[in-house]
Design a protein around this motif. Structure first.
Motif, PDB file in Angstrom:
ATOM      1  N   GLU A 359     -54.802  58.197  -5.198  1.00 43.49           N
ATOM      2  CA  GLU A 359     -55.788  57.123  -5.261  1.00 43.49           C
ATOM      3  C   GLU A 359     -55.888  56.585  -6.695  1.00 43.49           C
ATOM      4  OE1 GLU A 359     -57.304  55.712  -2.744  1.00 43.49           O
ATOM      5  OE2 GLU A 359     -56.248  57.058  -1.380  1.00 43.49           O
ATOM      6  N   PRO A 360     -56.010  55.252  -6.888  1.00 43.67           N
ATOM      7  CA  PRO A 360     -56.017  54.665  -8.232  1.00 43.67           C
ATOM      8  C   PRO A 360     -57.055  55.262  -9.166  1.00 43.67           C
ATOM      9  CG  PRO A 360     -55.766  52.949  -6.590  1.00 43.67           C
ATOM     10  CD  PRO A 360     -56.031  54.227  -5.833  1.00 43.67           C
ATOM     11  N   GLU A 361     -58.263  55.555  -8.652  1.00 53.44           N
ATOM     12  CA  GLU A 361     -59.313  56.077  -9.529  1.00 53.44           C
ATOM     13  C   GLU A 361     -59.048  57.504  -9.978  1.00 53.44           C
ATOM     14  OE1 GLU A 361     -60.675  56.644  -5.206  1.00 53.44           O
ATOM     15  OE2 GLU A 361     -59.681  55.093  -6.423  1.00 53.44           O
ATOM     16  N   LEU A 362     -58.054  58.155  -9.391  1.00 54.10           N
ATOM     17  CA  LEU A 362     -57.704  59.533  -9.766  1.00 54.10           C
ATOM     18  C   LEU A 362     -56.402  59.620 -10.557  1.00 54.10           C
ATOM     19  CD1 LEU A 362     -58.512  61.296  -6.368  1.00 54.10           C
ATOM     20  CD2 LEU A 362     -59.970  61.185  -8.393  1.00 54.10           C
ATOM     21  N   LEU A 363     -55.789  58.467 -10.814  1.00 49.83           N
ATOM     22  CA  LEU A 363     -54.477  58.469 -11.455  1.00 49.83           C
ATOM     23  C   LEU A 363     -54.493  59.094 -12.844  1.00 49.83           C
ATOM     24  CD1 LEU A 363     -53.056  54.991 -10.392  1.00 49.83           C
ATOM     25  CD2 LEU A 363     -52.005  57.211  -9.955  1.00 49.83           C
ATOM     26  N   GLY A 364     -55.538  58.794 -13.630  1.00 52.45           N
ATOM     27  CA  GLY A 364     -55.604  59.346 -14.980  1.00 52.45           C
ATOM     28  C   GLY A 364     -55.608  60.853 -14.971  1.00 52.45           C
ATOM     29  N   ARG A 365     -56.463  61.432 -14.108  1.00 49.21           N
ATOM     30  CA  ARG A 365     -56.541  62.893 -14.050  1.00 49.21           C
ATOM     31  C   ARG A 365     -55.283  63.512 -13.456  1.00 49.21           C
ATOM     32  NH1 ARG A 365     -62.407  62.472 -11.557  1.00 49.21           N
ATOM     33  NH2 ARG A 365     -61.672  60.307 -11.514  1.00 49.21           N
ATOM     34  N   MET A 366     -54.704  62.844 -12.445  1.00 44.40           N
ATOM     35  CA  MET A 366     -53.460  63.360 -11.882  1.00 44.40           C
ATOM     36  C   MET A 366     -52.349  63.330 -12.924  1.00 44.40           C
ATOM     37  SD  MET A 366     -50.245  62.346 -10.724  1.00 44.40           S
ATOM     38  CE  MET A 366     -50.340  60.615 -10.272  1.00 44.40           C
ATOM     39  N   ASN A 367     -52.181  62.161 -13.591  1.00 44.89           N
ATOM     40  CA  ASN A 367     -51.138  62.052 -14.605  1.00 44.89           C
ATOM     41  C   ASN A 367     -51.363  63.019 -15.759  1.00 44.89           C
ATOM     42  OD1 ASN A 367     -49.487  60.049 -13.439  1.00 44.89           O
ATOM     43  ND2 ASN A 367     -50.890  58.436 -14.076  1.00 44.89           N
ATOM     44  N   ALA A 368     -52.629  63.194 -16.128  1.00 44.67           N
ATOM     45  CA  ALA A 368     -52.934  64.120 -17.225  1.00 44.67           C
ATOM     46  C   ALA A 368     -52.596  65.555 -16.848  1.00 44.67           C
ATOM     47  CB  ALA A 368     -54.414  64.014 -17.592  1.00 44.67           C
ATOM     48  N   THR A 369     -52.937  65.941 -15.632  1.00 51.33           N
ATOM     49  CA  THR A 369     -52.625  67.296 -15.191  1.00 51.33           C
ATOM     50  C   THR A 369     -51.120  67.506 -15.130  1.00 51.33           C
ATOM     51  OG1 THR A 369     -54.667  67.356 -13.886  1.00 51.33           O
ATOM     52  CG2 THR A 369     -52.996  69.009 -13.378  1.00 51.33           C
ATOM     53  N   MET A 370     -50.404  66.520 -14.622  1.00 52.33           N
ATOM     54  CA  MET A 370     -48.950  66.614 -14.594  1.00 52.33           C
ATOM     55  C   MET A 370     -48.387  66.722 -16.003  1.00 52.33           C
ATOM     56  SD  MET A 370     -47.973  66.629 -11.379  1.00 52.33           S
ATOM     57  CE  MET A 370     -46.242  66.202 -11.404  1.00 52.33           C
ATOM     58  N   ARG A 371     -48.892  65.910 -16.926  1.00 47.51           N
ATOM     59  CA  ARG A 371     -48.432  65.976 -18.313  1.00 47.51           C
ATOM     60  C   ARG A 371     -48.782  67.322 -18.936  1.00 47.51           C
ATOM     61  NH1 ARG A 371     -44.665  62.184 -19.992  1.00 47.51           N
ATOM     62  NH2 ARG A 371     -45.296  60.094 -19.374  1.00 47.51           N
ATOM     63  N   PHE A 372     -49.978  67.805 -18.632  1.00 48.27           N
ATOM     64  CA  PHE A 372     -50.410  69.102 -19.149  1.00 48.27           C
ATOM     65  C   PHE A 372     -49.426  70.196 -18.742  1.00 48.27           C
ATOM     66  CE2 PHE A 372     -52.735  73.033 -18.005  1.00 48.27           C
ATOM     67  CZ  PHE A 372     -53.114  73.436 -19.289  1.00 48.27           C
ATOM     68  N   ILE A 373     -49.000  70.164 -17.491  1.00 50.27           N
ATOM     69  CA  ILE A 373     -48.073  71.184 -16.995  1.00 50.27           C
ATOM     70  C   ILE A 373     -46.648  70.912 -17.473  1.00 50.27           C
ATOM     71  CG2 ILE A 373     -47.074  72.222 -14.921  1.00 50.27           C
ATOM     72  CD1 ILE A 373     -49.704  71.354 -13.460  1.00 50.27           C
ATOM     73  N   VAL A 374     -46.207  69.682 -17.270  1.00 53.57           N
ATOM     74  CA  VAL A 374     -44.800  69.333 -17.473  1.00 53.57           C
ATOM     75  C   VAL A 374     -44.430  69.260 -18.957  1.00 53.57           C
ATOM     76  CG1 VAL A 374     -43.123  67.481 -17.157  1.00 53.57           C
ATOM     77  CG2 VAL A 374     -44.608  68.155 -15.266  1.00 53.57           C
ATOM     78  N   TRP A 375     -45.293  68.645 -19.748  1.00 52.43           N
ATOM     79  CA  TRP A 375     -45.017  68.551 -21.183  1.00 52.43           C
ATOM     80  C   TRP A 375     -45.683  69.679 -21.965  1.00 52.43           C
ATOM     81  CZ3 TRP A 375     -44.482  63.044 -23.622  1.00 52.43           C
ATOM     82  CH2 TRP A 375     -43.540  62.319 -22.896  1.00 52.43           C
TER      83      TRP A 375
END
Length: 430
Positions: A359-375
């Motif tokens: 969902e668009p309103e959750l994109l920041g947190r989703m992307n941040a969590t992915m970055r937190f794990i992946v990077w």
């Protein structure tokens, strides 16, 4: 079967509509492209400064590479909360201008004879904080600018810019380091961030309204927890995160010491290293041009799984990167060419897939969590590479990383991602 083919044709049609006539996207894309070009110069110049100007050890090289990506581990989750709560365009502008200022300090410190490894790592760390915000912000702003069917093409264009920057940036950096000094090559990076910030300031995007006072005071910890639940509660997002993190950990074990290995043990000059990176980056350019078509033709799942497998195969050629200079150059080129080819396809497919199922309103947190794990694992991999390089040697460390990286594709192969077509999976919810 016909329904799936129709869905793929619809995606392909949407990809072709609008982007070349969308002024807002073109301005954002141009700014991002310039920023990527400068960053490629710094990616080459920073470690060369450490090796050739400051005589860094393998351990110090690992620490420097870790410092660049440690902010994703330390601040990645809270950055996602900020991106969701605040207007994204001003964040992108501030991140660009802040990085321009930080990288501009490096030649000034060198000019006054004050540059050392500790200060180089400090600048890399602070710039990494701003890069954390920027990378989450631009991924999160795209769905507000474009339709879902245009996301694959938009991400492909972003990856194409990254690939072209990878072709031109390192070669130019190698020449500048050879002819002048690495610290002054970084000036170009600072200027590219300034131009990127100016272009982004002209972008007009319909962003969501700021949260009301009651919502804004909601617990930051609760919002970060929601981001974690989004990723770990989804079999697809969870497996993509694990696959990407495993790849990044072992890849950065190699990258942390590769320039040191190439200069000290293989005898490469800065120009030769720049030429190697330039030639090998052509694989990423080719894959950026065809990645959206591959997704439209085969669907997200097969493309994500297949490209993840090919990343591991690409690493096998590093076994031959020893002995004679010509043979080592050839094996490094083949490995890096194939890695760029597979990684770009993988990134376009998995990022577009993530954006389409969130969902668009959750994109920041989703992307941040992915970055937190992946990077977030990148500094751990870099630190491990520097430590192992000191303990068992540079070449054995590279081979150890190759063996580990070959297994990363299993995360997506054994998950519902493998059957994903257009944002849906067979037998499991995304």
């Amino acid at each position: 079967m016909k329904q799936v083919e129709l869905q793929h044709e619809t995606i392909a049609l949407q990809q072709e509509q609008g982007l070349w006539k969308d002024g807002n996207f073109l301005k954002l894309w141009t700014g991002q492209s310039l920023s990527m070009f400068g960053s490629q110069i710094t990616t080459m110049a920073l470690p060369l400064v450490a090796v050739m100007t400051l005589n860094a050890t393998p351990f110090q090289m690992g620490v420097l590479h870790a410092a660049e990506y440690a902010p994703f581990l330390l601040f990645g989750l809270i950055a996602g909360v900020w991106v969701d709560r605040l207007p994204k365009r001003p964040l992108l502008i501030a991140a660009d201008l802040g990085r321009a200022l930080l990288f501009g300090l490096i030649p000034l410190l060198a000019l006054f004879g004050s540059l050392n490894i500790a200060l180089l790592c400090t600048v890399a760390f602070l710039a990494g904080i701003l890069t954390t915000l920027y990378s989450i912000g631009y991924q999160s702003i795209l769905p507000y600018m474009l339709g879902k069917g245009q996301l694959i093409d938009a991400n492909a264009k972003m990856e194409f810019s990254r690939s072209v920057a990878g072709v031109t940036g390192p070669g130019l950096a190698g020449l500048m380091v050879q002819w002048m000094t690495g610290v002054f090559a970084i000036v170009l990076d600072a200027l590219s961030f300034v131009v990127s910030g100016i272009l982004t300031s002209t972008v007009s995007v319909k962003e969501p309204q700021p949260k009301k006072e009651g919502q804004a005071n909601a617990s930051v910890w609760k919002d970060m927890g929601e981001g974690l639940r989004i990723v770990f509660g989804s079999p697809c997002l969870r497996s993509i995160a694990a696959c990407s993190a495993t790849t990044n950990f072992f890849l950065n074990m190699t990258q942390a010491i590769l320039i040191l290995y190439a200069t000290k043990e293989l005898g490469f000059t800065p120009v030769e290293i720049g030429l190697l990176m330039t030639l090998s980056s052509s694989g990423a350019v080719l894959s950026a041009l065809m990645s959206s078509r591959l997704v439209a033709r085969f669907g997200f799942g097969p493309v994500i799984t297949g490209s993840a497998f090919c990343q591991g195969i690409a690493g096998l050629f590093l076994f031959g990167a020893a002995g004679g200079k010509t043979a080592a150059f050839t094996m490094l080129f083949i490995s890096m060419f194939l890695m760029g080819l597979a990684t770009t396809v993988y990134n376009v497919a998995q990022v577009s897939f993530r954006q389409s199922i969130t969902e668009p309103e959750l994109l920041g947190r989703m992307n941040a969590t992915m970055r937190f794990i992946v990077w977030g694992v990148i500094p751990l991999g870099a630190f491990a590479g520097g430590s192992l390089g000191t303990w068992i040697g540079l070449y054995p460390t590279i081979l150890t990383a190759v063996c580990g990286g070959m297994l990363s594709f299993l995360w997506v192969f054994l998950s519902p991602v493998r059957t994903a077509a257009d944002g849906r999976t067979k037998g499991a919810d995304a």
